[in-house]
Every structure is written in C-alpha cells, then in structure tokens.
Motif scaffolding. Structure first.
Motif, PDB file in Angstrom:
ATOM      1  N   SER A 198     -74.394  56.007 -23.145  1.00 57.40           N
ATOM      2  CA  SER A 198     -73.930  56.796 -23.945  1.00 57.40           C
ATOM      3  C   SER A 198     -74.747  58.025 -24.419  1.00 57.40           C
ATOM      4  CB  SER A 198     -73.430  56.067 -25.361  1.00 57.40           C
ATOM      5  OG  SER A 198     -74.591  55.620 -26.036  1.00 57.40           O
ATOM      6  N   GLY A 199     -73.978  59.134 -25.339  1.00 59.49           N
ATOM      7  CA  GLY A 199     -74.851  60.153 -25.598  1.00 59.49           C
ATOM      8  C   GLY A 199     -76.243  59.904 -26.238  1.00 59.49           C
ATOM      9  N   SER A 200     -76.497  59.118 -27.117  1.00 58.26           N
ATOM     10  CA  SER A 200     -77.567  58.876 -28.051  1.00 58.26           C
ATOM     11  C   SER A 200     -78.463  58.057 -27.162  1.00 58.26           C
ATOM     12  CB  SER A 200     -77.299  58.142 -29.335  1.00 58.26           C
ATOM     13  OG  SER A 200     -76.752  57.072 -28.906  1.00 58.26           O
ATOM     14  N   GLU A 201     -78.050  57.206 -26.215  1.00 56.59           N
ATOM     15  CA  GLU A 201     -78.611  56.319 -25.296  1.00 56.59           C
ATOM     16  C   GLU A 201     -79.377  57.042 -24.118  1.00 56.59           C
ATOM     17  OE1 GLU A 201     -76.546  51.913 -25.728  1.00 56.59           O
ATOM     18  OE2 GLU A 201     -75.925  53.330 -24.227  1.00 56.59           O
ATOM     19  N   VAL A 202     -78.600  58.072 -23.683  1.00 55.14           N
ATOM     20  CA  VAL A 202     -79.306  59.238 -22.884  1.00 55.14           C
ATOM     21  C   VAL A 202     -80.342  59.967 -23.116  1.00 55.14           C
ATOM     22  CG1 VAL A 202     -78.551  61.339 -21.443  1.00 55.14           C
ATOM     23  CG2 VAL A 202     -77.140  59.340 -21.589  1.00 55.14           C
ATOM     24  N   ILE A 203     -80.347  60.344 -24.598  1.00 57.56           N
ATOM     25  CA  ILE A 203     -81.405  61.255 -25.113  1.00 57.56           C
ATOM     26  C   ILE A 203     -82.621  59.976 -25.415  1.00 57.56           C
ATOM     27  CG2 ILE A 203     -82.159  62.284 -27.116  1.00 57.56           C
ATOM     28  CD1 ILE A 203     -79.277  63.247 -27.578  1.00 57.56           C
ATOM     29  N   GLY A 204     -82.470  58.875 -25.897  1.00 58.54           N
ATOM     30  CA  GLY A 204     -83.173  58.029 -26.136  1.00 58.54           C
ATOM     31  C   GLY A 204     -84.078  57.530 -24.908  1.00 58.54           C
ATOM     32  N   SER A 205     -83.398  57.313 -23.679  1.00 52.60           N
ATOM     33  CA  SER A 205     -83.819  56.942 -22.434  1.00 52.60           C
ATOM     34  C   SER A 205     -84.776  57.909 -21.824  1.00 52.60           C
ATOM     35  CB  SER A 205     -82.711  56.583 -21.694  1.00 52.60           C
ATOM     36  OG  SER A 205     -83.253  56.293 -20.218  1.00 52.60           O
ATOM     37  N   PHE A 206     -84.289  59.156 -22.080  1.00 55.10           N
ATOM     38  CA  PHE A 206     -85.111  60.658 -21.567  1.00 55.10           C
ATOM     39  C   PHE A 206     -86.321  60.690 -22.125  1.00 55.10           C
ATOM     40  CE2 PHE A 206     -85.651  64.993 -21.579  1.00 55.10           C
ATOM     41  CZ  PHE A 206     -85.739  65.315 -20.466  1.00 55.10           C
ATOM     42  N   ILE A 207     -86.330  60.540 -23.472  1.00 52.98           N
ATOM     43  CA  ILE A 207     -87.740  60.550 -24.227  1.00 52.98           C
ATOM     44  C   ILE A 207     -88.580  59.257 -23.895  1.00 52.98           C
ATOM     45  CG2 ILE A 207     -88.677  60.547 -26.477  1.00 52.98           C
ATOM     46  CD1 ILE A 207     -86.113  61.758 -27.762  1.00 52.98           C
ATOM     47  N   ILE A 208     -88.137  58.222 -23.580  1.00 56.21           N
ATOM     48  CA  ILE A 208     -88.928  57.070 -23.110  1.00 56.21           C
ATOM     49  C   ILE A 208     -89.493  57.349 -22.015  1.00 56.21           C
ATOM     50  CG2 ILE A 208     -88.880  54.618 -22.288  1.00 56.21           C
ATOM     51  CD1 ILE A 208     -86.692  54.162 -24.518  1.00 56.21           C
ATOM     52  N   HIS A 209     -88.627  57.747 -20.638  1.00 59.26           N
ATOM     53  CA  HIS A 209     -89.049  58.165 -19.495  1.00 59.26           C
ATOM     54  C   HIS A 209     -90.166  59.306 -19.720  1.00 59.26           C
ATOM     55  CE1 HIS A 209     -88.478  58.088 -15.306  1.00 59.26           C
ATOM     56  NE2 HIS A 209     -88.355  59.328 -15.060  1.00 59.26           N
ATOM     57  N   ILE A 210     -90.055  60.315 -20.324  1.00 52.90           N
ATOM     58  CA  ILE A 210     -91.127  61.276 -20.356  1.00 52.90           C
ATOM     59  C   ILE A 210     -92.538  60.604 -20.656  1.00 52.90           C
ATOM     60  CG2 ILE A 210     -91.766  63.352 -21.812  1.00 52.90           C
ATOM     61  CD1 ILE A 210     -89.124  64.209 -22.012  1.00 52.90           C
ATOM     62  N   PHE A 211     -92.450  59.942 -21.825  1.00 55.58           N
ATOM     63  CA  PHE A 211     -93.644  59.116 -21.996  1.00 55.58           C
ATOM     64  C   PHE A 211     -94.408  58.176 -21.000  1.00 55.58           C
ATOM     65  CE2 PHE A 211     -92.293  60.543 -26.353  1.00 55.58           C
ATOM     66  CZ  PHE A 211     -93.442  61.237 -26.854  1.00 55.58           C
ATOM     67  N   VAL A 212     -93.103  57.595 -20.569  1.00 57.25           N
ATOM     68  CA  VAL A 212     -93.694  56.769 -19.369  1.00 57.25           C
ATOM     69  C   VAL A 212     -94.298  57.650 -18.139  1.00 57.25           C
ATOM     70  CG1 VAL A 212     -93.272  55.041 -17.617  1.00 57.25           C
ATOM     71  CG2 VAL A 212     -92.344  54.713 -20.011  1.00 57.25           C
ATOM     72  N   CYS A 213     -93.732  58.474 -17.912  1.00 62.27           N
ATOM     73  CA  CYS A 213     -94.222  59.513 -16.805  1.00 62.27           C
ATOM     74  C   CYS A 213     -95.623  60.161 -17.247  1.00 62.27           C
ATOM     75  CB  CYS A 213     -93.300  60.763 -16.498  1.00 62.27           C
ATOM     76  SG  CYS A 213     -91.809  60.078 -15.722  1.00 62.27           S
ATOM     77  N   ILE A 214     -95.792  60.346 -18.673  1.00 55.50           N
ATOM     78  CA  ILE A 214     -97.516  60.846 -18.770  1.00 55.50           C
ATOM     79  C   ILE A 214     -98.275  59.677 -18.701  1.00 55.50           C
ATOM     80  CG2 ILE A 214     -98.619  61.414 -21.156  1.00 55.50           C
ATOM     81  CD1 ILE A 214     -96.090  62.923 -22.436  1.00 55.50           C
ATOM     82  N   VAL A 215     -98.087  58.541 -18.827  1.00 51.46           N
ATOM     83  CA  VAL A 215     -99.016  57.311 -18.622  1.00 51.46           C
ATOM     84  C   VAL A 215     -99.023  57.388 -17.119  1.00 51.46           C
ATOM     85  CG1 VAL A 215     -99.331  54.862 -18.787  1.00 51.46           C
ATOM     86  CG2 VAL A 215     -98.265  56.001 -20.686  1.00 51.46           C
ATOM     87  N   VAL A 216     -98.249  57.426 -16.509  1.00 53.76           N
ATOM     88  CA  VAL A 216     -98.459  57.465 -14.949  1.00 53.76           C
ATOM     89  C   VAL A 216     -98.944  58.871 -14.369  1.00 53.76           C
ATOM     90  CG1 VAL A 216     -97.192  57.554 -12.752  1.00 53.76           C
ATOM     91  CG2 VAL A 216     -96.194  56.171 -14.686  1.00 53.76           C
ATOM     92  N   ALA A 217     -98.901  59.817 -15.038  1.00 54.22           N
ATOM     93  CA  ALA A 217     -99.726  61.050 -14.911  1.00 54.22           C
ATOM     94  C   ALA A 217    -101.249  60.941 -14.929  1.00 54.22           C
ATOM     95  CB  ALA A 217     -99.133  62.349 -15.556  1.00 54.22           C
ATOM     96  N   LEU A 218    -101.670  60.192 -16.062  1.00 56.61           N
ATOM     97  CA  LEU A 218    -102.803  60.193 -16.413  1.00 56.61           C
ATOM     98  C   LEU A 218    -103.651  59.080 -15.409  1.00 56.61           C
ATOM     99  CD1 LEU A 218    -102.520  59.095 -20.297  1.00 56.61           C
ATOM    100  CD2 LEU A 218    -103.553  61.012 -19.295  1.00 56.61           C
ATOM    101  N   VAL A 219    -102.840  58.163 -14.678  1.00 58.02           N
ATOM    102  CA  VAL A 219    -103.477  57.532 -13.641  1.00 58.02           C
ATOM    103  C   VAL A 219    -103.716  58.494 -12.378  1.00 58.02           C
ATOM    104  CG1 VAL A 219    -103.161  55.649 -11.892  1.00 58.02           C
ATOM    105  CG2 VAL A 219    -102.200  55.316 -14.542  1.00 58.02           C
ATOM    106  N   ILE A 220    -102.729  59.289 -12.323  1.00 56.04           N
ATOM    107  CA  ILE A 220    -103.002  60.286 -11.212  1.00 56.04           C
ATOM    108  C   ILE A 220    -104.089  61.205 -11.588  1.00 56.04           C
ATOM    109  CG2 ILE A 220    -101.795  61.984  -9.939  1.00 56.04           C
ATOM    110  CD1 ILE A 220     -99.191  60.678 -10.491  1.00 56.04           C
TER     111      ILE A 220
END
Length: 267
Positions: A198-220
């Motif tokens: 849903s709309g709010s779930e899309v926003i929440g999932s997008f924000i979570i995905h950004i922070f997860v990508c930051i963790v992966v970027a730190l590994v890189i």
C-alpha cells in the motif's frame, strides 16, 4: 578519493601519522592531474605505437606494392608489437603501484609509470608474493566485514520480527517480510516488491531499503579502502627492495609539516 586514501595509508605506514580527512582530500585535489593521467598514459602509448602498425596494414592493401612494403617493414611491426606487449604487461601488473608512487614520492604521471614498471620487471616474484598475501588477507577481512554486516542486519530483522505480528495490506505475508526481505549472507539486500504494498508501506519499505543499502555501501567502501591501502604498503616494500629506500621515507609538504609541529606542541 583513491589518491587521498593512498596518502593516508602512506603517512600512517611510514611515520605512524594519521592525517585529517581534509588534509588528505586537499592532497588528492592538488595531485588530481597526476592521479587522473597516470593510468591513462600507458593506454595512450599503446594506441600511439599501434597506430604505426595500423598504418602499415593500410599500406598492405595497395596492389602488388603493398605486400612488399609490409614484408620489408614487418620487423619494425614486430618490434612495435613487443613494445605494446611490454607496456600492456607493465600497465596491468603495475597499475596498483601508480597511485602509491604519487602519494609517497610526489611523483608526476610519467615518474609514477616509470617506477611501477621498474619495480614490476625487476622484482616480479616479490610483487607476486606480496599481492598473493594481500589477496588472502583481504579475503579474510572482507569475509569478516560482510559477516558483521549480515549479523547486524539479521539481528535487527529478527528483533523487529518479534515485535511486528500483523500482516501486510494484502494479507499474504507478515508486514515486516513485505517491507524488508530477510537478508542472506550471499545477498545482503534484495529489492522489495512494491507492487503488492500500500501507499504507506511503499514509503516505509523504500526508507528501509535506503538504510540497508547504506550498510552494504559501507562494506564496499571497506573493500575500496583496503585496495588502496594495501597497495600503498606493497609499493613501500617494493621500493625498499629495488631502490633500498627506507620504509619511513616519504615526501612531506610544508602544510603537513606545520600540522605535525602543532601536534607536537599540543603533546
């Protein structure tokens, strides 16, 4: 950024000093032209030499006369091919030493290339040994860092899972799984399926995905930092082997000397 990392590693390895990030970035900007042109210059040399062989090939298209000219000058073409081979091998094997040469010895573009080629061809076995040791050590460190990131995200996911007991808007899976797929060691981040949210779930999932990508970027980022740092140390060891230069010998700039004097006064 790579040049700044090499400078930080060089100062820390040679003099046990830890320059500030601003100081290192200032050095990278100051030597940007050398950092940018050092890896490209050998390619230019290869293209320049290959151009003459290419022109000889064009002459070979002339009926009757062309093949004779090619036969006469083929020896020069072979010599050119040998030069291309030498430059190619030196570039591939010595590429890792070009940035450290600039960071350690204030080398310009061609001096960095010359040093890298000289060390590679004079001590190939030493270079191979140092590279192999660095690769094994780096693999172990990378595995640990990636495992740490995996454990970090798994612990967070499990703790959240214990608290979130409701289902997603579609009712097909629990809400957390819909928002954030549980990470695996081989795949730390997986893009969520936004179409089923849903709309709010899309926003929440997008924000979570950004922070997860930051963790992966730190590994890189760790991998990139390790690459430049370890090759800076290898350069110092190769320079010691070939030129008998002390490991603590490094070019110091006036602004760095002032910083060092201020640090000593504070002590």
């Amino acid at each position: 950024a790579g040049g700044s990392l090499c400078r930080i590693a060089a100062l820390q390895f040679a003099r046990d000093e830890k320059p500030g990030l601003t100081e290192a970035l200032r050095f990278g900007v100051k030597k940007f032209t050398s950092f940018f042109t050092a890896p490209l210059a050998p390619l230019g040399i290869i293209v320049f030499i290959g151009l003459f062989v290419f022109l000889l090939g064009l002459i070979g298209n002339i009926p009757r006369v062309g093949e004779l000219i090619v036969g006469i000058f083929v020896l020069l073409a072979l010599i050119a091919g040998a030069l291309i081979a030498l430059v190619s091998i030196g570039t591939v094997a010595g590429f890792n030493l070009m940035y450290p040469a600039i960071a350690y010895d204030d080398a310009d573009c061609f001096d960095a290339i010359s040093r890298a080629f000289n060390y590679i061809y004079r001590r190939p076995w030493h270079m191979g040994f140092y590279t192999a040791v660095a690769a094994v050590y780096g693999s172990i460190c990378y595995t640990f860092v990636k495992f740490f990131a995996f454990l970090l995200m798994t612990a967070t996911h499990v703790a959240l899972q214990l608290g979130i007991f409701t289902y997603s808007s579609t009712g097909q899976s629990d809400k957390l799984t819909a928002l954030w797929t549980r990470p695996g060691f081989g795949d730390l981040v997986q893009p969520p399926d936004m179409s089923s949210l849903s709309g709010s779930e899309v926003i929440g999932s997008f924000i979570i995905h950004i922070f997860v990508c930051i963790v992966v970027a730190l590994v890189i980022a760790f991998v990139i930092s390790f690459y430049f740092s370890v090759n800076t140390i290898i350069y110092s060891l190769m320079r010691n082997r070939v030129d008998d230069a002390p490991l603590d010998e490094i070019t110091i700039y006036p602004d760095e000397t002032q910083v060092e004097m201020l640090a000593e006064k504070e002590k």
